[in-house]
Design a protein around this motif. Structure first.
Motif, PDB file in Angstrom:
ATOM      1  N   PHE A 102       0.870  -1.176   0.000  1.00 44.97           N
ATOM      2  CA  PHE A 102       0.000   0.000   0.000  1.00 44.97           C
ATOM      3  C   PHE A 102       0.905   1.223   0.000  1.00 44.97           C
ATOM      4  CE2 PHE A 102      -2.831   3.134   2.124  1.00 44.97           C
ATOM      5  CZ  PHE A 102      -3.903   3.067   1.247  1.00 44.97           C
ATOM      6  N   LEU A 103       0.960   1.945  -1.110  1.00 39.96           N
ATOM      7  CA  LEU A 103       1.924   3.021  -1.299  1.00 39.96           C
ATOM      8  C   LEU A 103       1.264   4.372  -1.054  1.00 39.96           C
ATOM      9  CD1 LEU A 103       2.751   0.508  -3.247  1.00 39.96           C
ATOM     10  CD2 LEU A 103       4.359   2.150  -4.212  1.00 39.96           C
ATOM     11  N   MET A 104       1.325   4.833   0.204  1.00 38.45           N
ATOM     12  CA  MET A 104       0.758   6.127   0.556  1.00 38.45           C
ATOM     13  C   MET A 104       1.786   7.038   1.216  1.00 38.45           C
ATOM     14  SD  MET A 104      -2.662   7.170   2.747  1.00 38.45           S
ATOM     15  CE  MET A 104      -1.975   6.849   4.378  1.00 38.45           C
ATOM     16  N   THR A 105       2.472   6.570   2.255  1.00 35.59           N
ATOM     17  CA  THR A 105       3.390   7.417   3.023  1.00 35.59           C
ATOM     18  C   THR A 105       4.549   7.903   2.157  1.00 35.59           C
ATOM     19  OG1 THR A 105       2.823   6.174   5.000  1.00 35.59           O
ATOM     20  CG2 THR A 105       4.821   7.496   5.097  1.00 35.59           C
ATOM     21  N   GLU A 106       4.982   9.157   2.404  1.00 31.61           N
ATOM     22  CA  GLU A 106       6.023   9.786   1.578  1.00 31.61           C
ATOM     23  C   GLU A 106       7.140  10.384   2.436  1.00 31.61           C
ATOM     24  OE1 GLU A 106       3.117  11.248  -2.082  1.00 31.61           O
ATOM     25  OE2 GLU A 106       3.642  12.654  -0.484  1.00 31.61           O
ATOM     26  N   PRO A 107       8.335  10.497   1.867  1.00 26.94           N
ATOM     27  CA  PRO A 107       9.430  11.226   2.526  1.00 26.94           C
ATOM     28  C   PRO A 107       9.387  12.701   2.147  1.00 26.94           C
ATOM     29  CG  PRO A 107      10.248  10.214   0.538  1.00 26.94           C
ATOM     30  CD  PRO A 107       8.774   9.893   0.604  1.00 26.94           C
ATOM     31  N   ASP A 108      10.412  13.435   2.550  1.00 31.70           N
ATOM     32  CA  ASP A 108      10.640  14.808   2.059  1.00 31.70           C
ATOM     33  C   ASP A 108       9.454  15.746   2.298  1.00 31.70           C
ATOM     34  OD1 ASP A 108      12.984  13.660   1.052  1.00 31.70           O
ATOM     35  OD2 ASP A 108      12.068  13.241  -0.891  1.00 31.70           O
TER      36      ASP A 108
ATOM     37  N   GLY B  83      -3.016  14.828   3.630  1.00 29.68           N
ATOM     38  CA  GLY B  83      -3.259  15.986   2.786  1.00 29.68           C
ATOM     39  C   GLY B  83      -1.989  16.616   2.248  1.00 29.68           C
ATOM     40  N   MET B  84      -0.826  16.219   2.790  1.00 35.27           N
ATOM     41  CA  MET B  84       0.451  16.764   2.315  1.00 35.27           C
ATOM     42  C   MET B  84       1.018  15.969   1.132  1.00 35.27           C
ATOM     43  SD  MET B  84       2.198  17.552   6.025  1.00 35.27           S
ATOM     44  CE  MET B  84       3.738  18.179   5.313  1.00 35.27           C
ATOM     45  N   MET B  85       0.208  15.130   0.531  1.00 37.51           N
ATOM     46  CA  MET B  85       0.699  14.250  -0.535  1.00 37.51           C
ATOM     47  C   MET B  85       1.335  15.028  -1.682  1.00 37.51           C
ATOM     48  SD  MET B  85      -1.224  11.044  -2.225  1.00 37.51           S
ATOM     49  CE  MET B  85      -1.095  10.291  -0.607  1.00 37.51           C
ATOM     50  N   LYS B  86       2.529  14.566  -2.084  1.00 32.85           N
ATOM     51  CA  LYS B  86       3.266  15.193  -3.179  1.00 32.85           C
ATOM     52  C   LYS B  86       3.283  14.347  -4.446  1.00 32.85           C
ATOM     53  CE  LYS B  86       6.472  18.056  -0.473  1.00 32.85           C
ATOM     54  NZ  LYS B  86       7.913  18.373  -0.234  1.00 32.85           N
TER      55      LYS B  86
ATOM     56  N   ALA C 284      -2.065   8.756  -5.139  1.00 30.22           N
ATOM     57  CA  ALA C 284      -1.432   9.948  -5.698  1.00 30.22           C
ATOM     58  C   ALA C 284      -2.416  11.102  -5.740  1.00 30.22           C
ATOM     59  CB  ALA C 284      -0.902   9.657  -7.104  1.00 30.22           C
ATOM     60  N   LYS C 285      -1.877  12.308  -5.713  1.00 32.47           N
ATOM     61  CA  LYS C 285      -2.683  13.524  -5.797  1.00 32.47           C
ATOM     62  C   LYS C 285      -3.165  13.698  -7.234  1.00 32.47           C
ATOM     63  CE  LYS C 285      -2.404  18.444  -4.593  1.00 32.47           C
ATOM     64  NZ  LYS C 285      -1.490  19.509  -4.080  1.00 32.47           N
ATOM     65  N   SER C 286      -4.481  13.805  -7.404  1.00 32.07           N
ATOM     66  CA  SER C 286      -5.074  14.008  -8.724  1.00 32.07           C
ATOM     67  C   SER C 286      -5.733  15.385  -8.763  1.00 32.07           C
ATOM     68  CB  SER C 286      -6.091  12.889  -9.011  1.00 32.07           C
ATOM     69  OG  SER C 286      -6.987  12.707  -7.925  1.00 32.07           O
ATOM     70  N   PRO C 287      -6.168  15.844  -9.924  1.00 32.09           N
ATOM     71  CA  PRO C 287      -6.646  17.232 -10.033  1.00 32.09           C
ATOM     72  C   PRO C 287      -7.734  17.614  -9.028  1.00 32.09           C
ATOM     73  CG  PRO C 287      -6.296  16.333 -12.211  1.00 32.09           C
ATOM     74  CD  PRO C 287      -6.070  15.202 -11.251  1.00 32.09           C
TER      75      PRO C 287
ATOM     76  N   GLU D 268     -13.446   5.289  -7.517  1.00 30.84           N
ATOM     77  CA  GLU D 268     -13.708   6.499  -8.287  1.00 30.84           C
ATOM     78  C   GLU D 268     -12.504   7.451  -8.253  1.00 30.84           C
ATOM     79  OE1 GLU D 268     -17.354   8.437  -7.217  1.00 30.84           O
ATOM     80  OE2 GLU D 268     -18.321   6.535  -6.720  1.00 30.84           O
ATOM     81  N   ILE D 269     -12.337   8.193  -9.310  1.00 27.19           N
ATOM     82  CA  ILE D 269     -11.287   9.217  -9.373  1.00 27.19           C
ATOM     83  C   ILE D 269     -11.540  10.281  -8.298  1.00 27.19           C
ATOM     84  CG2 ILE D 269     -10.318  11.051 -10.818  1.00 27.19           C
ATOM     85  CD1 ILE D 269     -11.047   9.279 -13.255  1.00 27.19           C
ATOM     86  N   ASP D 270     -10.458  10.737  -7.673  1.00 27.42           N
ATOM     87  CA  ASP D 270     -10.472  11.797  -6.658  1.00 27.42           C
ATOM     88  C   ASP D 270     -11.070  11.371  -5.319  1.00 27.42           C
ATOM     89  OD1 ASP D 270      -9.312  13.585  -8.473  1.00 27.42           O
ATOM     90  OD2 ASP D 270     -11.260  14.336  -9.153  1.00 27.42           O
ATOM     91  N   GLN D 271     -11.333  10.076  -5.128  1.00 23.87           N
ATOM     92  CA  GLN D 271     -11.926   9.597  -3.868  1.00 23.87           C
ATOM     93  C   GLN D 271     -10.919   8.851  -2.993  1.00 23.87           C
ATOM     94  OE1 GLN D 271     -15.151  10.400  -2.864  1.00 23.87           O
ATOM     95  NE2 GLN D 271     -14.864  11.739  -4.632  1.00 23.87           N
ATOM     96  N   GLY D 272      -9.623   9.044  -3.264  1.00 24.56           N
ATOM     97  CA  GLY D 272      -8.596   8.285  -2.562  1.00 24.56           C
ATOM     98  C   GLY D 272      -8.569   8.513  -1.062  1.00 24.56           C
ATOM     99  N   PHE D 273      -8.783   9.770  -0.628  1.00 23.69           N
ATOM    100  CA  PHE D 273      -8.758  10.038   0.811  1.00 23.69           C
ATOM    101  C   PHE D 273      -9.918   9.332   1.515  1.00 23.69           C
ATOM    102  CE2 PHE D 273      -6.504  14.150  -0.446  1.00 23.69           C
ATOM    103  CZ  PHE D 273      -5.258  13.657  -0.100  1.00 23.69           C
ATOM    104  N   ARG D 274     -11.068   9.289   0.876  1.00 21.41           N
ATOM    105  CA  ARG D 274     -12.217   8.590   1.464  1.00 21.41           C
ATOM    106  C   ARG D 274     -11.947   7.099   1.544  1.00 21.41           C
ATOM    107  NH1 ARG D 274     -17.138   6.436  -0.554  1.00 21.41           N
ATOM    108  NH2 ARG D 274     -16.742   7.181  -2.672  1.00 21.41           N
TER     109      ARG D 274
END
Length: 383
Positions: free
Chosen positions: A124-130, A138-141, A173-176, A226-232
């Motif tokens: 599950f690829l969510m956590t990020e460095p930097d 919400g800080m997803m890059k 990933a962050k989408s529009p 669905e697109i843009d529903q990743g946080f949910r």
């Protein structure tokens, strides 16, 4: 409420862990970055022969209740290898739950079916460095930009459990319009493992990786939900996953407590068994209290989820209370065993390391407390 069928499966899982899995703890294939896939599959073949692979999933793909899952996972956790042997370990167990809830029929066939069967692993690829997403998603890059009928993903991820050797990953990933999840077969040349971190824990195959994602192209049919529903969707996955961590590590803490109790009864000092010295006997009594309170907290939060409620608040409370209670149990067990407690002559040393890391998994205690405090402020501030 636990059905008679699940209660019998719990009994069988318990016997399998004690009789078959525990002897594997001394296997040299059980290393610093987790047990090898060869060892996991060897244990799973034995579990499969007994019908104990993914016992929390029914033949039709649905899951037993959260309360029933708690009973099964507590039994599996009596050995750190147990959840792997019966295929209820993170991140796979949480990914199974999310895919069952959100994936298309074809995605379930391709990704979920072999995962439930215990023939593949996932990540599950969510956590990020930097300065990217971590406790604050919400800080997803990492970005996903549309390109015709495809998406192009770029970014970096870290602490990605099991990525080394996984058959697929769920990439967030962050989408529009928010964030989107994607299903990606692994290995993939656009997803590069920079290194596998050396961490305090050692129970999960593949360890925890730092990953670079460069120009990863995925098709529209690889979007999960669905697109843009990743946080949910992340909350759909994480609320139950916080609890299943509690369930598994409860079993490990109980094992450590049993070992420490047996030692305190047999070991003598100053003319009597250690357990007769209040300094030791009271620690064991406190363990009993913490274990029971943790168990009640798990079952309460699981029961809330079984009502159909979102369960975010309850799972946060349980995550904090249970992780800290179980760490107290493990810490006391090390202390009771003395020099043996800091050696690898028993599994107590590993239980201590794993449960210490658990206080950070799926959000550190401080973040959950902060979230609960924000809720209290909202509920108690006049409109």
């Amino acid at each position: 409420m636990i059905s008679a069928e699940v209660a019998e499966t719990v009994r069988r899982v318990d016997a399998f862990i004690r009789e078959t899995v525990i002897p594997y703890e001394a296997d040299p294939r059980n290393g610093g970055h987790g047990p090898t896939d060869e060892l996991v599959q060897e244990m799973r073949e034995k579990a499969r022969a007994l019908g104990l692979v993914a016992p929390h999933v029914r033949p039709d793909g649905s899951h037993v209740s959260h309360v029933e899952t708690a009973a099964l996972l507590k039994a599996s956790g009596y050995s750190p290898l147990g959840p792997l042997a019966v295929n209820v370990m993170a991140p796979d167990e949480g990914n199974m739950y999310l895919l069952h809830k959100v994936a298309t029929a074809e995605q379930k066939r391709h990704f979920l079916k072999p995962l439930v069967e215990g023939r593949t692993r996932s990540a599950f690829l969510m956590t990020e460095p930097d300065g990217g997403a971590g406790a604050d998603p919400g800080m997803m890059k990492t970005t996903a930009r549309p390109d015709g009928n495809h998406w192009v993903i770029d970014g970096r991820k870290t602490f990605i459990t099991g990525a080394d050797g996984a058959a697929f990953g769920i990439v967030m990933a962050k989408s529009p319009g928010g964030a989107t999840m994607f299903l990606v077969d692994l290995p993939n040349p656009a997803i590069r493992i920079e290194r596998v971190l050396d961490t305090i824990d050692s129970s999960m195959p593949g360890g925890h990786s730092v990953i670079a994602i460069e120009n990863l192209r995925v098709s529209a049919d690889q979007v999960l939900g669905e697109i843009d529903q990743g946080f949910r969707y992340a909350q759909v996955r994480l609320a139950p996953a916080r609890l299943t961590h509690c369930m598994r590590w409860w079993g490990t803490a109980k094992r450590a407590h049993d070992i420490a109790t047996g030692y305190a009864v047999k070991r003598h000092a100053f003319g009597k068994p250690l357990i007769d010295h209040e300094g030791v006997g009271f620690m064991l009594a406190d363990n009993e209290i913490d274990l029971k309170q943790a168990e009640l907290m798990i079952d309460w939060a699981a029961g809330v989820l079984d009502t159909g409620a979102h369960g975010t608040v309850e799972s946060s409370m349980a995550k904090v209370a249970v992780s800290e209670a179980l760490f107290r149990v493990a810490d006391r067990c090390v202390q009771i065993l003395g020099g043996t407690g800091v050696s690898r002559d028993t599994v107590v040393e590993q239980a201590f390391r794993e449960i210490r890391a658990f206080r950070i998994y799926d959000g550190p205690s401080e973040v959950h407390r902060w979230s609960l405090a924000k809720r209290l402020k909202k509920l108690n501030t006049p409109a």
